[in-house]
Design a protein around this motif. Structure first.
Motif, short mmCIF file in Angstrom:
data_model
loop_
_atom_site.label_atom_id
_atom_site.label_comp_id
_atom_site.label_asym_id
_atom_site.label_seq_id
_atom_site.Cartn_x
_atom_site.Cartn_y
_atom_site.Cartn_z
N GLY A 174 0.81 -1.22 0.00
CA GLY A 174 0.00 0.00 0.00
C GLY A 174 0.84 1.26 0.00
O GLY A 174 0.48 2.26 -0.64
N GLN A 175 1.96 1.25 0.71
CA GLN A 175 2.84 2.42 0.69
C GLN A 175 3.42 2.68 -0.69
O GLN A 175 3.54 3.84 -1.12
N ALA A 176 3.77 1.61 -1.40
CA ALA A 176 4.30 1.79 -2.75
C ALA A 176 3.24 2.35 -3.69
O ALA A 176 3.52 3.25 -4.50
N LEU A 177 2.01 1.86 -3.60
CA LEU A 177 0.94 2.37 -4.46
C LEU A 177 0.59 3.81 -4.11
O LEU A 177 0.29 4.62 -5.00
N HIS A 178 0.65 4.16 -2.84
CA HIS A 178 0.37 5.54 -2.46
C HIS A 178 1.45 6.48 -2.97
O HIS A 178 1.16 7.61 -3.38
N GLY A 179 2.71 6.03 -2.93
CA GLY A 179 3.78 6.87 -3.46
C GLY A 179 3.65 7.13 -4.95
O GLY A 179 4.13 8.16 -5.44
N LEU A 180 2.99 6.24 -5.67
CA LEU A 180 2.78 6.42 -7.11
C LEU A 180 1.46 7.12 -7.43
O LEU A 180 1.16 7.37 -8.60
N GLY A 181 0.66 7.40 -6.41
CA GLY A 181 -0.63 8.07 -6.64
C GLY A 181 -1.67 7.19 -7.28
O GLY A 181 -2.58 7.69 -7.95
N ARG A 182 -1.62 5.89 -7.07
CA ARG A 182 -2.53 4.95 -7.72
C ARG A 182 -3.68 4.60 -6.76
O ARG A 182 -3.77 3.50 -6.24
N GLU A 183 -4.55 5.56 -6.57
CA GLU A 183 -5.63 5.37 -5.60
C GLU A 183 -6.65 4.35 -6.08
O GLU A 183 -6.98 3.40 -5.37
N HIS A 184 -7.18 4.53 -7.28
CA HIS A 184 -8.23 3.64 -7.76
C HIS A 184 -7.69 2.23 -8.01
O HIS A 184 -8.43 1.25 -7.82
N GLU A 185 -6.44 2.12 -8.41
CA GLU A 185 -5.85 0.78 -8.55
C GLU A 185 -5.75 0.08 -7.20
O GLU A 185 -5.88 -1.14 -7.10
N THR A 186 -5.54 0.87 -6.13
CA THR A 186 -5.49 0.28 -4.79
C THR A 186 -6.84 -0.30 -4.40
O THR A 186 -6.93 -1.41 -3.85
N TYR A 187 -7.92 0.42 -4.68
CA TYR A 187 -9.25 -0.09 -4.36
C TYR A 187 -9.56 -1.36 -5.14
O TYR A 187 -10.13 -2.32 -4.58
N ALA A 188 -9.20 -1.38 -6.42
CA ALA A 188 -9.45 -2.59 -7.22
C ALA A 188 -8.62 -3.76 -6.72
O ALA A 188 -9.08 -4.92 -6.70
N LEU A 189 -7.41 -3.50 -6.29
CA LEU A 189 -6.55 -4.57 -5.77
C LEU A 189 -7.09 -5.12 -4.46
O LEU A 189 -7.07 -6.33 -4.23
N VAL A 190 -7.59 -4.24 -3.59
CA VAL A 190 -8.19 -4.71 -2.34
C VAL A 190 -9.38 -5.62 -2.62
O VAL A 190 -9.54 -6.68 -2.00
N ALA A 191 -10.23 -5.22 -3.56
CA ALA A 191 -11.39 -6.05 -3.91
C ALA A 191 -10.97 -7.42 -4.43
O ALA A 191 -11.58 -8.44 -4.12
N ARG A 192 -9.92 -7.45 -5.22
CA ARG A 192 -9.44 -8.72 -5.77
C ARG A 192 -8.84 -9.62 -4.69
O ARG A 192 -9.08 -10.82 -4.67
N LEU A 193 -8.08 -9.04 -3.78
CA LEU A 193 -7.48 -9.84 -2.72
C LEU A 193 -8.52 -10.32 -1.71
O LEU A 193 -8.41 -11.44 -1.19
N LEU A 194 -9.51 -9.51 -1.43
CA LEU A 194 -10.54 -9.93 -0.49
C LEU A 194 -11.43 -11.04 -1.06
O LEU A 194 -11.99 -11.84 -0.30
N ALA A 195 -11.58 -11.08 -2.37
CA ALA A 195 -12.43 -12.10 -2.99
C ALA A 195 -11.83 -13.50 -2.89
O ALA A 195 -12.56 -14.49 -3.00
N ASP A 196 -10.53 -13.61 -2.68
CA ASP A 196 -9.85 -14.90 -2.58
C ASP A 196 -9.60 -15.21 -1.10
O ASP A 196 -8.91 -14.44 -0.43
N PRO A 197 -10.13 -16.30 -0.57
CA PRO A 197 -9.89 -16.60 0.85
C PRO A 197 -8.41 -16.76 1.19
O PRO A 197 -8.02 -16.48 2.33
N ALA A 198 -7.57 -17.16 0.23
CA ALA A 198 -6.15 -17.33 0.52
C ALA A 198 -5.42 -16.01 0.69
O ALA A 198 -4.37 -15.96 1.33
#
Length: 313
Positions: A174-198
């Motif tokens: 998350g710190q790396a994505l924030h440093g690049l200003g990728r806010e909406h990509e962070t939200y999409a990544l969170v949704a993808r990671l939460l969808a997988d129980p692993a």
């Protein structure tokens, strides 16, 4: 040293130790501390490495770095971790890279790779997933936007296995994505990671970091966290209450399921209240100045409905 007082901040023994070593790093006190890094007790070895690390941070100390390098294969896991952290931050980057390729402990190799900083970007082809993840993450920080998609794919490929040796993987991602200003990509990544129980725990950690970095993150990510964590508002029970009716209770009323509160203890006998004393008459309230809303011709509090707090028609 053996009683741990030298590791206590501001303790007289610690102050005397630091003063003697700062005066002469080749003297008997410094020599003795270097020898304690190879003591029989793991507790003493950890304490000696901790002191050597603090002293090497003030001024480069090659003998202390060499002592840490010899403990990278120590039988005690805590000693190996301490030595890897020390050697990774104070050793020469080329030597750290060479040593990382010779070791087999994944935890030690991950700590060395993390201490390398930007130099770790050279290890994108390493055989350890956590080292590859750190290398791709560092390449993402420094690389152009045209490489982001390929690096994102590489990070997702290694995230499950890398999480075994990176406890704060979601935070550093998350710190790396924030440093690049990728806010909406962070939200999409969170949704993808939460969808997988692993990877759900990693997604939760990434969401926590995003809530510290982005203002809109709590609003965007809270519904996802509630959905995947199984947390929701209290359910309303539509069944009629089985308790005996009282004059103020209706049959079939709605109830919020909640634990019963413990019964109160019976109080003592009720004592009559003393009669109230008469007080003198209060002075009339002072008149307030007119509201600035009324003078400006805009809405006033009186124009709002008392029930729903919307402008009254």
């Amino acid at each position: 040293m053996t009683d741990g007082t030298a590791s206590t901040p501001a303790h007289p023994s610690r102050v005397a130790l630091f003063k003697a070593i700062r005066t002469d790093r080749t003297g008997p006190v410094a020599t003795r501390l270097l020898q304690l890094a190879h003591a029989d007790s793991p507790f003493v070895r950890r304490g000696a490495l901790n002191l050597l690390h603090d002293l090497a941070g003030e001024r480069h100390w090659p003998e202390a770095v060499d002592a840490a390098a010899t403990r990278l294969s120590d039988p005690d896991e805590a000693v190996r971790r301490q030595a890897a952290y020390f050697f990774g931050h104070h050793g020469e980057p080329a030597l750290v890279l060479a040593t990382l390729g010779e070791l087999t402990d994944p935890v030690v190799r991950t700590l060395l790779a993390r201490a390398l900083g930007p130099t770790v970007a050279q290890l994108t082809d390493n055989d350890l997933a956590s080292v590859r993840f750190l290398a791709h993450l560092e390449a993402l920080r420094a690389g152009p936007a045209t490489r982001w998609h390929r690096l994102d794919t590489a990070l997702l490929d290694d995230v499950r296995e890398a999480a075994h040796h990176l406890d704060d993987l979601g935070r550093i991602w998350g710190q790396a994505l924030h440093g690049l200003g990728r806010e909406h990509e962070t939200y999409a990544l969170v949704a993808r990671l939460l969808a997988d129980p692993a990877t759900r725990d990693i997604g939760a950690d990434l969401a926590r970091e995003a809530c510290h970095d982005w203002r809109a993150a709590p609003v965007r990510l809270l519904p996802l966290l509630v959905r995947h964590r199984g947390q929701g508002p209290p359910r309303l029970s539509t069944r009629p209450s089985r308790q005996p009716r009282s004059p103020g209770r209706r049959a079939g009323h709605m109830e919020v399921s909640s634990p019963r509160s413990p019964s109160r203890r019976p109080r003592g006998p009720v004592r009559p209240r003393p009669p109230r004393r008469r007080t003198t008459a209060q002075p009339p309230p002072r008149s307030l100045p007119p509201s600035p809303w009324a003078s400006s011709g805009s809405l006033t509090p009186a124009s709002f409905s008392r029930d729903c707090w919307t402008p009254a028609r």
